[in-house]
Design an enzyme around this catalytic site. Structure first.
Site: not given
Length: 192
Positions: A122, A140
């Protein structure tokens, strides 16, 4: 012909999400080292901050087996999305795009879950001052946008179906040729 358009759009969305997700994650690991050090992109609002997420979305974790458990959930989600795609009417391109984005995002994080031993990469960090959203990635974003689009599509389908049912009921009720049968009341034996 429109089924081919559905197929092309679905697979193109998946491939683009997978490629963009993979390239950005590799670049994040190479350029944003060490983890958890913010790099300002647009002031303090948008930052790139490398993080490894061994759990699921929002860093949910079920211990050492998180990789396998959440990997299995991702596989189930991909199968469900695939079945929804196969059931999509030809030419319903908004629904196809939504399903392609969500499937590509789920596959991107699934691939990363097993490719990267430290967890899903991330790096997109959005917020203001100390109020930050969870750090996320391109996959995401694709899942989120795809899910929101799919929710709108399904909501519109439900509304359309309800409108059709209401119109059919109104047509039945206003049909002048419609005969109504009046039930005959049962009577007991007549007295003589």
């Amino acid at each position: 012909m429109t089924t081919n358009r559905n197929d092309r759009l679905f697979w193109t969305a998946i491939v683009l999400v997978l490629v963009f997700d993979y390239v950005t994650k590799v670049a994040a690991v190479a350029k944003l080292w060490p983890p958890h050090v913010p790099h300002q992109i647009i002031g303090n609002v948008v930052r790139f901050t490398l993080a490894f997420n061994p759990g699921a979305a929002f860093s949910m974790s079920v211990g050492q087996n998180s990789r396998y458990i959440f990997g299995a959930f991702a596989v189930v989600a991909i199968v469900i999305l695939w079945r929804l795609f196969r059931a999509t009417a030809p030419g319903d391109l908004t629904r196809v795009l939504a399903l392609g984005l969500a499937t590509g995002g789920a596959a991107g994080n699934l691939f990363d879950r097993f490719r990267e031993p430290r967890g899903v990469v991330d790096f997109i960090d959005i917020g203001w001052q100390d109020v930050r959203f969870w750090t996320f990635n391109v996959a995401d974003s694709a899942v989120t946008v795809g899910a929101l689009m799919l929710a709108v599509v399904l909501w519109r389908e439900d509304r359309r179906e309800l409108a059709i049912q209401a119109a059919e009921a109104a047509a039945r009720d206003s049909d002048p040729l419609r005969t109504t049968e009046t039930p005959v009341a049962e009577t007991g034996p007549e007295s003589v």
